[in-house]
Design a protein around this motif. Structure first.
Motif, PDB file in Angstrom:
ATOM      1  N   LEU A  64      -7.506  -1.463   2.404  1.00  0.00           N
ATOM      2  CA  LEU A  64      -6.737  -0.254   2.707  1.00  0.00           C
ATOM      3  C   LEU A  64      -6.599   0.003   4.206  1.00  0.00           C
ATOM      4  O   LEU A  64      -5.667   0.683   4.630  1.00  0.00           O
ATOM      5  CB  LEU A  64      -7.380   0.973   2.038  1.00  0.00           C
ATOM      6  N   THR A  65      -7.528  -0.526   5.010  1.00  0.00           N
ATOM      7  CA  THR A  65      -7.486  -0.194   6.441  1.00  0.00           C
ATOM      8  C   THR A  65      -6.997  -1.343   7.320  1.00  0.00           C
ATOM      9  O   THR A  65      -6.828  -1.146   8.521  1.00  0.00           O
ATOM     10  CB  THR A  65      -8.886   0.231   6.933  1.00  0.00           C
ATOM     11  N   ARG A  91      -8.905   6.338  -1.413  1.00  0.00           N
ATOM     12  CA  ARG A  91      -9.001   6.439   0.055  1.00  0.00           C
ATOM     13  C   ARG A  91     -10.441   6.715   0.492  1.00  0.00           C
ATOM     14  O   ARG A  91     -10.838   6.337   1.584  1.00  0.00           O
ATOM     15  CB  ARG A  91      -8.100   7.570   0.566  1.00  0.00           C
ATOM     16  N   PHE A 115       0.435   4.123  -2.918  1.00  0.00           N
ATOM     17  CA  PHE A 115       0.011   5.508  -2.660  1.00  0.00           C
ATOM     18  C   PHE A 115       1.172   6.487  -2.801  1.00  0.00           C
ATOM     19  O   PHE A 115       0.957   7.670  -2.998  1.00  0.00           O
ATOM     20  CB  PHE A 115      -0.656   5.611  -1.279  1.00  0.00           C
ATOM     21  N   ARG A 153     -12.100  -0.911   1.160  1.00  0.00           N
ATOM     22  CA  ARG A 153     -11.917  -0.354   2.513  1.00  0.00           C
ATOM     23  C   ARG A 153     -11.146  -1.342   3.394  1.00  0.00           C
ATOM     24  O   ARG A 153     -10.238  -0.980   4.114  1.00  0.00           O
ATOM     25  CB  ARG A 153     -13.273  -0.035   3.154  1.00  0.00           C
ATOM     26  N   ARG A 166       0.831  -1.216   0.000  1.00  0.00           N
ATOM     27  CA  ARG A 166       0.000   0.000   0.000  1.00  0.00           C
ATOM     28  C   ARG A 166       0.860   1.258   0.000  1.00  0.00           C
ATOM     29  O   ARG A 166       0.533   2.240  -0.649  1.00  0.00           O
ATOM     30  CB  ARG A 166      -0.929  -0.005   1.223  1.00  0.00           C
TER      31      ARG A 166
END
Lengths: 248, 251
Positions: free
Chosen positions: B243-244, B232, B208, B240, B204
């Protein structure tokens, strides 16, 4: 094995089309030639010496018994250069060089080295297959000449030293010289050239088609050697038939 | 082969790409466009079809259905590779084990006879210096760590001066400092050559840090495409989650 024939023919055709590039790949051809030629020479000499010796040992006493001892040099000479040396040298090289070719190319396929070549716009047939097939097609017939000479010497030595045969070396060699003609040596050389093409093409084809990990490479090597030997033995009959017809 | 002299980057279009292996459908109608000079990141969990997609784009796989266009022409069009320079950095490096590091890096130039030998040696040294492996020309791949192999593979790709460069997990197996160096080099390469870059990763931070746009892929389908800030804000539950996710167990 017969499922692969189409792929084999296609690979051989593509390699033939790439022949004009041979000079450009001369360094790789020489590296492979070293492996095929010098790397196998000692093994070829040892094997052919004993094949000549065994041939003399098996045939010698029977011929002496029937009063045909004077023909022994010719029989051993012809048997070696027309049939035994080409076939047995091809089998030896299929095991020694064909297996190495299949393993090396197979491992390159498994570890994405061939994919890397393709992404660089480098044709794997030009880079890997062409040098190997040229090297084996030139190297194996040259090895055959050594095999013939050493095999004849082996036969002569056994005939002159074995009590049951007791044919002098001079007599053996003189009969061999008067019986074996240059076209008999060429007969063997033509066979060997065809066998070399079979070994090179089958081994490279199996290598390029390798999938899976180390087990896949193992399967590739086995298939390359077994398929080469089976094709050599089958083609040997038809090639002999054809060459005998031509010689008539 | 003559040296392609076009330095412009290329546009890549993927339309309705489908691919199955045996009964398993790996790609299910994937479509997206990568603009000229863009750094486009394909991000997703392992087994989502990212690497297979990359192999299609470079022409190593044939799709069952769909199209792959490079500047509007099919990727398998005759002579396309002579007109456009493409390179791929493989996850494993895919160095030729029988060659030295220097021979690996210079392979493209030597095989296509693009430069005289002294120039090739200079370029090899220069590219190895860029990836922090100065003076390793005579080493063989077996002497290198996984990370070093990947950097040699990057140097080999840099030699091509590609208009399209594909990276398959460029930072896996690398320590964070080297991973940052590789990320910076991807950005620097784009600045120098304006090459279009497609990066497959599940890192990630890398995605990014370098992407102009990111596509999130799972189970052979694109879930979301957008700029990093758009991603995001995505409300897609899988995006989600990806990414989290962190190491702390959820209460």
């Amino acid at each position: 094995m017969f499922r692969d024939i189409g792929g084999l023919v296609l690979l051989f055709w593509r390699t033939l089309q790439a022949l004009p590039l041979a000079f450009r790949h001369r360094r790789k051809v020489l590296e492979q030639f070293y492996e095929v030629g010098l790397g196998s020479l000692l093994m070829v000499c040892i094997l052919s010496f004993f094949i000549g010796g065994v041939l003399a040992l098996e045939i010698g006493p029977v011929m002496v018994e029937r009063g045909l001892a004077n023909y022994l040099g010719g029989i051993v000479g012809l048997g070696l250069c027309r049939e035994l040396a080409p076939v047995l040298m091809a089998v030896l090289i299929a095991g020694r060089i064909g297996s190495a070719m299949a393993a090396e190319i197979g491992s390159m396929a498994v570890y994405q080295e061939i994919d890397a070549l393709r992404t660089m716009n480098i044709n794997p047939i030009h880079y890997l297959v062409l040098p190997r097939i040229i090297a084996i097609a030139v190297g194996l017939p040259m090895l055959l000449i050594f095999a013939d000479l050493v095999g004849w010497m082996g036969g002569a030595l056994v005939c002159s030293t074995n009590q049951q045969v007791a044919v002098g070396m001079q007599s053996f060699l003189s009969n061999l010289r008067s019986t074996v003609e240059i076209q008999d040596v060429f007969h063997g050389l033509i066979k060997t050239f065809v066998f070399a093409l079979i070994i090179g093409t089958v081994s490279c084809h199996q290598g390029l088609a390798t999938i899976g990990g180390p087990r896949g490479i193992g399967r590739t090597v086995t298939k390359a050697v077994v398929n080469s030997i089976v094709l050599i033995l089958i083609l040997d009959y038809f090639l002999t038939h054809l060459l005998v017809q031509i010689e008539k | 082969m003559s040296a392609p002299t076009n330095h412009e980057s290329v546009r890549v279009e993927v339309r309705g790409l489908r691919k199955s292996f045996a009964d398993h459908e790996v790609l299910r109608g994937v479509s997206f466009t990568v603009e000229r000079g863009e750094i486009f990141v394909l991000m997703g969990p392992s087994g989502s079809g990212k690497s297979v997609l990359l192999k299609h784009i470079i022409g190593l796989e044939e799709p069952d259905a769909g199209e792959l266009l490079l500047e509007g022409q099919g990727i398998h069009t005759e002579g396309l590779r002579d007109r456009y320079r493409m390179a791929m950095v493989f996850q494993s490096g895919a160095l030729l084990n029988s060659l030295t590091v220097g021979e690996n890096v210079g392979l493209y130039l030597r095989e296509h006879r693009l430069r005289p030998e002294p120039d090739i040696r200079r370029i090899i040294a220069e590219k190895l210096d860029i990836v922090g492996l100065k003076g390793t020309e005579e080493k063989i791949p077996a002497e290198l760590s996984g990370g070093m192999k990947k950097r040699v593979a990057l140097a080999r790709a840099l030699v091509i001066e590609p208009q399209l460069i594909l990276y398959d997990e460029p930072t896996s197996e690398l320590d964070p400092l080297i991973a940052i160096t590789i990320g910076q080099e991807i950005l620097a390469l784009r600045e120098r050559t304006h090459a279009t870059s497609i990066v497959v990763t599940h890192d990630r931070d890398l995605a990014f840090g370098i992407a102009d746009r990111i596509a999130m892929i799972a189970d052979g389908e694109i879930l979301e495409i957008g700029r990093p800030e758009d991603l995001r804000r995505s409300q897609h539950p899988l995006v989600r989650k990806f990414l989290t996710a962190d190491f702390k167990p959820k209460p």
